[in-house]
Design a protein around this motif. Structure first.
Motif, mmCIF file in Angstrom:
data_model
loop_
_atom_site.group_PDB
_atom_site.id
_atom_site.type_symbol
_atom_site.label_atom_id
_atom_site.label_comp_id
_atom_site.label_asym_id
_atom_site.label_seq_id
_atom_site.Cartn_x
_atom_site.Cartn_y
_atom_site.Cartn_z
ATOM 1 N N PHE A 25 -41.311 -0.940 42.674
ATOM 2 C CA PHE A 25 -42.576 -1.711 42.713
ATOM 3 C C PHE A 25 -43.392 -1.383 41.472
ATOM 4 O O PHE A 25 -43.922 -2.264 40.799
ATOM 5 C CB PHE A 25 -43.362 -1.356 43.976
ATOM 6 C CG PHE A 25 -44.802 -1.760 43.897
ATOM 7 C CD1 PHE A 25 -45.797 -0.812 43.652
ATOM 8 C CD2 PHE A 25 -45.177 -3.087 44.040
ATOM 9 C CE1 PHE A 25 -47.134 -1.184 43.552
ATOM 10 C CE2 PHE A 25 -46.509 -3.468 43.949
ATOM 11 C CZ PHE A 25 -47.492 -2.514 43.704
ATOM 12 N N VAL A 29 -45.011 -3.800 38.418
ATOM 13 C CA VAL A 29 -46.420 -3.869 38.000
ATOM 14 C C VAL A 29 -46.505 -3.803 36.479
ATOM 15 O O VAL A 29 -47.192 -4.616 35.836
ATOM 16 C CB VAL A 29 -47.224 -2.722 38.648
ATOM 17 C CG1 VAL A 29 -48.631 -2.651 38.054
ATOM 18 C CG2 VAL A 29 -47.295 -2.900 40.163
ATOM 19 N N ARG A 33 -46.997 -7.639 36.356
ATOM 20 C CA ARG A 33 -48.421 -7.793 36.674
ATOM 21 C C ARG A 33 -49.289 -7.626 35.430
ATOM 22 O O ARG A 33 -50.179 -8.434 35.176
ATOM 23 C CB ARG A 33 -48.836 -6.799 37.758
ATOM 24 C CG ARG A 33 -50.262 -6.947 38.194
ATOM 25 C CD ARG A 33 -50.661 -5.976 39.282
ATOM 26 N NE ARG A 33 -49.939 -6.171 40.523
ATOM 27 C CZ ARG A 33 -50.289 -5.542 41.663
ATOM 28 N NH1 ARG A 33 -51.311 -4.710 41.675
ATOM 29 N NH2 ARG A 33 -49.607 -5.750 42.784
ATOM 30 N N ASP A 170 -57.661 -8.549 46.710
ATOM 31 C CA ASP A 170 -57.345 -7.659 45.593
ATOM 32 C C ASP A 170 -56.672 -8.514 44.530
ATOM 33 O O ASP A 170 -55.511 -8.903 44.667
ATOM 34 C CB ASP A 170 -56.437 -6.551 46.125
ATOM 35 C CG ASP A 170 -55.661 -5.839 45.030
ATOM 36 O OD1 ASP A 170 -54.816 -5.030 45.370
ATOM 37 O OD2 ASP A 170 -55.923 -6.098 43.843
ATOM 38 N N GLY A 172 -55.649 -7.999 41.520
ATOM 39 C CA GLY A 172 -54.461 -7.491 40.824
ATOM 40 C C GLY A 172 -53.235 -7.681 41.687
ATOM 41 O O GLY A 172 -52.186 -8.163 41.246
ATOM 42 N N ASN A 215 -62.465 -3.082 46.014
ATOM 43 C CA ASN A 215 -62.618 -4.374 45.355
ATOM 44 C C ASN A 215 -63.971 -5.027 45.625
ATOM 45 O O ASN A 215 -64.601 -4.772 46.664
ATOM 46 C CB ASN A 215 -61.499 -5.315 45.817
ATOM 47 C CG ASN A 215 -60.140 -4.788 45.395
ATOM 48 O OD1 ASN A 215 -59.905 -4.513 44.229
ATOM 49 N ND2 ASN A 215 -59.269 -4.557 46.370
ATOM 50 N N TYR A 249 -58.861 -2.230 37.321
ATOM 51 C CA TYR A 249 -57.904 -2.817 38.266
ATOM 52 C C TYR A 249 -58.298 -4.221 38.706
ATOM 53 O O TYR A 249 -58.172 -4.573 39.880
ATOM 54 C CB TYR A 249 -57.734 -1.897 39.485
ATOM 55 C CG TYR A 249 -56.746 -0.773 39.268
ATOM 56 C CD1 TYR A 249 -57.054 0.292 38.441
ATOM 57 C CD2 TYR A 249 -55.488 -0.795 39.872
ATOM 58 C CE1 TYR A 249 -56.149 1.317 38.217
ATOM 59 C CE2 TYR A 249 -54.578 0.235 39.658
ATOM 60 C CZ TYR A 249 -54.921 1.291 38.834
ATOM 61 O OH TYR A 249 -54.014 2.306 38.631
ATOM 62 N N ASP A 252 -61.888 -4.244 41.003
ATOM 63 C CA ASP A 252 -62.682 -3.111 41.494
ATOM 64 C C ASP A 252 -64.165 -3.324 41.214
ATOM 65 O O ASP A 252 -64.544 -3.874 40.174
ATOM 66 C CB ASP A 252 -62.176 -1.814 40.856
ATOM 67 C CG ASP A 252 -60.916 -1.330 41.572
ATOM 68 O OD1 ASP A 252 -60.248 -2.175 42.208
ATOM 69 O OD2 ASP A 252 -60.603 -0.130 41.519
ATOM 70 N N ASP A 324 -55.977 0.734 48.368
ATOM 71 C CA ASP A 324 -54.661 1.295 48.091
ATOM 72 C C ASP A 324 -54.696 2.290 46.936
ATOM 73 O O ASP A 324 -54.094 3.353 47.006
ATOM 74 C CB ASP A 324 -53.714 0.141 47.743
ATOM 75 C CG ASP A 324 -52.277 0.573 47.738
ATOM 76 O OD1 ASP A 324 -51.749 0.796 46.642
ATOM 77 O OD2 ASP A 324 -51.691 0.739 48.822
ATOM 78 N N LEU A 325 -55.396 1.935 45.872
ATOM 79 C CA LEU A 325 -55.440 2.862 44.726
ATOM 80 C C LEU A 325 -56.134 4.158 45.111
ATOM 81 O O LEU A 325 -55.643 5.251 44.812
ATOM 82 C CB LEU A 325 -56.183 2.203 43.555
ATOM 83 C CG LEU A 325 -56.448 3.127 42.354
ATOM 84 C CD1 LEU A 325 -55.146 3.635 41.754
ATOM 85 C CD2 LEU A 325 -57.286 2.405 41.301
ATOM 86 N N ARG A 328 -53.714 6.200 47.045
ATOM 87 C CA ARG A 328 -52.720 6.850 46.175
ATOM 88 C C ARG A 328 -53.319 8.079 45.513
ATOM 89 O O ARG A 328 -52.678 9.114 45.353
ATOM 90 C CB ARG A 328 -52.248 5.870 45.101
ATOM 91 C CG ARG A 328 -51.426 4.718 45.641
ATOM 92 C CD ARG A 328 -51.247 3.630 44.595
ATOM 93 N NE ARG A 328 -50.684 4.134 43.357
ATOM 94 C CZ ARG A 328 -50.765 3.488 42.191
ATOM 95 N NH1 ARG A 328 -51.417 2.347 42.107
ATOM 96 N NH2 ARG A 328 -50.218 3.989 41.113
ATOM 97 N N LYS A 360 -50.148 -1.538 49.807
ATOM 98 C CA LYS A 360 -49.763 -2.393 48.687
ATOM 99 C C LYS A 360 -49.004 -1.629 47.611
ATOM 100 O O LYS A 360 -48.831 -2.103 46.489
ATOM 101 C CB LYS A 360 -51.023 -3.026 48.076
ATOM 102 C CG LYS A 360 -51.704 -4.015 49.009
ATOM 103 C CD LYS A 360 -52.955 -4.589 48.387
ATOM 104 C CE LYS A 360 -54.127 -3.668 48.553
ATOM 105 N NZ LYS A 360 -55.395 -4.260 48.106
ATOM 106 N N SER A 361 -48.582 -0.432 47.943
ATOM 107 C CA SER A 361 -47.759 0.335 46.989
ATOM 108 C C SER A 361 -46.899 1.290 47.800
ATOM 109 O O SER A 361 -47.067 1.414 49.017
ATOM 110 C CB SER A 361 -48.653 1.095 46.009
ATOM 111 O OG SER A 361 -49.421 2.053 46.717
HETATM 112 O O1 LIG Z 1 -56.824 -0.403 45.369
HETATM 113 P P1 LIG Z 1 -56.438 -1.779 45.824
HETATM 114 O O2 LIG Z 1 -57.288 -2.818 45.172
HETATM 115 O O3 LIG Z 1 -56.345 -1.898 47.319
HETATM 116 O O4 LIG Z 1 -54.959 -2.065 45.303
HETATM 117 C C1 LIG Z 1 -54.668 -1.754 43.966
HETATM 118 C C2 LIG Z 1 -53.322 -2.360 43.601
HETATM 119 O O5 LIG Z 1 -53.380 -3.746 43.638
HETATM 120 O O6 LIG Z 1 -52.994 -1.955 42.313
HETATM 121 C C3 LIG Z 1 -51.961 -0.993 42.336
HETATM 122 C C4 LIG Z 1 -50.706 -1.588 41.731
HETATM 123 O O7 LIG Z 1 -51.095 -2.157 40.495
HETATM 124 C C5 LIG Z 1 -51.675 -0.664 43.748
HETATM 125 O O8 LIG Z 1 -52.354 0.486 44.062
HETATM 126 C C6 LIG Z 1 -52.249 -1.826 44.489
HETATM 127 O O9 LIG Z 1 -51.205 -2.764 44.542
#
Ligand SMILES: O=P(O)(O)OC[C@@]1(O)O[C@H](CO)[C@@H](O)[C@@H]1O
Length: 395
Positions: A25, A29, A33, A170, A172, A215, A249, A252, A324-325, A328, A360-361
């Motif tokens: 994945f 990106v 992406r 989101d 991105g 976001n 991103y 955001d 998601d970010l 992570r 999303k990751s």
């Molecule tokens: O933090 P968010 O907006 O929920 O997601 C951020 C994101 O779109 O960007 C990253 C991949 O480019 C992943 O963490 C996730 O897919």
């Protein structure tokens, strides 16, 4: 210490850091992406030749080149100067670092930080503004009129799930999700610690709640409704809303995006307008505090956060991490066993922390073994499709 932080001790129970291996994945990106984003930015704002050439150079660098440092004259370049990844291929370095540095180089190419006519012009504003102006947002704001009529517990559940699923907004992610956009969201959550979250907030003397936003627009609006709810139901005396100090991103949220949301709420009617009015008063009275810490745009896990940010979270009854970010960065962008306890990977966090995240990751933690087995048996890309979500609490 470089931005990449001290060398991470490779203790035996640390899962490997995610890099953009072929077919992953993360690799999609970097390979799809980010180039697509450069083209979307180019099409949505009429940048002059200097920026166009800089975008050409960035596209060539990320697709065929190696990581080049920021230009010497770039404002703030010194912060990135000692990074250990310069000269390496983008897919070979930590995915989290590569993404973060890409966004910083994109702003540099567009002269976002350079004094002059383009300083401070948000390249993602056209996308964010269109989302905020959409009729879908009109419908969501009108639906808020039903909130005060609900029983108290249902109100809690509604505002929390609206904030959670708002994370699907989101831009991105939607670059990769394609024209069909998000898949149908799966009913139910892969983990639901909502009860523990509300229990943590059932305190005699309401304190501070930190809400680390993600976001803008359709996600920030329900986040602001959640903040208002925490204040009006006395789960919080103050809410600190962490925003990004600059565009990041794609979608955001920055302070400008928060103010645009307040305007959107105030311009609506009914309950949405009441929420907008209360939030404006809360900012003016210091009960809703907007904060933009530089670390919010750093290529690092929260385990490496600086002392002042740690102090902010440490003094909170609860920190709610959106998206998601942030997830992570909270657990560490690693190939964890998805069943490793969330409390274990967030044990460093100085006070109770909750994650509201649509997946999303690849990173996943804290899943019950049976749930993981069922998800994997579907054969679907549940980790990255945005169809699944979680509420997790670590104390
Ligand atoms: O933090 P968010 O907006 O929920 O997601 C951020 C994101 O779109 O960007 C990253 C991949 O480019 C992943 O963490 C996730 O897919």
């Amino acid at each position: 210490m470089t931005l990449s932080g001290p060398p991470v001790p490779d203790d035996h129970d640390r899962a490997p850091v995610i890099v953009s291996t072929v077919g992953s994945f993360a690799r999609s990106v970097l390979d799809e992406r980010h180039p697509a984003l450069i083209e979307r930015v180019r099409q949505s704002t009429p940048y002059p030749p200097k920026q166009q050439r800089a975008l050409d150079a960035l596209l060539a660098e990320i697709t065929e080149g190696v990581i080049e440092p920021l230009d010497h004259g770039e404002p703030g370049a010194e912060v990135w100067r000692d990074e250990p990844y310069h000269g390496q291929r983008w897919p070979d370095v930590p995915f989290l670092w590569a993404e973060s540095f890409f966004y910083r180089k994109l702003l540099a190419a567009l002269r976002y930080f350079t004094p002059g006519p383009w300083q401070g012009v948000d390249p993602f504003a056209p996308f964010k503004n269109a989302e905020l102006a959409s009729s879908k947002v009109d419908d969501e704001l009108s639906a808020l009129d039903r909130l005060p009529q609900l029983p108290a517990e249902e109100q809690d559940r509604t505002v929390l799930h609206s904030s959670l699923w708002g994370n699907r907004a989101d831009l991105g992610f939607q670059l990769s999700a394609g024209a069909e956009g998000l898949g149908d969201r799966v009913p139910g959550l892969v983990v639901d610690d909502s009860a523990a979250l509300w229990q943590l907030l059932a305190v005699a003397r309401p304190g501070k709640v930190c809400l680390v936003a993600d976001n803008a627009g359709p996600e920030l609006l329900p986040d602001l409704v959640l903040a208002d709810h925490l204040l009006t139901t006395r789960r919080a005396a103050t809410v600190v809303l962490h925003l990004k100090p600059y565009p990041y991103y794609v979608s955001d949220a920055t302070t400008a995006d928060a103010l645009a949301c307040l305007d959107r709420l105030s311009a609506a009617s009914g309950h949405a307008a009441d929420v907008g009015k209360r939030l404006r008063q809360a900012i003016m009275s210091g009960r809703l505090i907007l904060r933009t810490h530089p670390f919010s745009c750093a290529p690092l896990p929260y385990a490496d956060m600086p002392g002042d940010l740690r102090d902010d979270f440490a003094s909170a009854t609860l920190t709610i991490m959106k998206g998601d970010l942030n997830y992570r960065r909270l657990v560490g962008d690693r190939h964890w066993r998805a069943t490793v306890p969330f409390a274990e990977v967030t044990a460093y966090f100085p006070a109770p922390v909750a994650a509201l995240r649509t997946l999303k990751s690849d990173v996943a933690t804290g899943l019950p073994p049976r749930t993981l087995e069922q998800l994997d048996a579907t054969g679907e890309a549940w980790r990255t499709s945005g169809t699944h979500a979680l509420v997790q609490v670590g104390v």
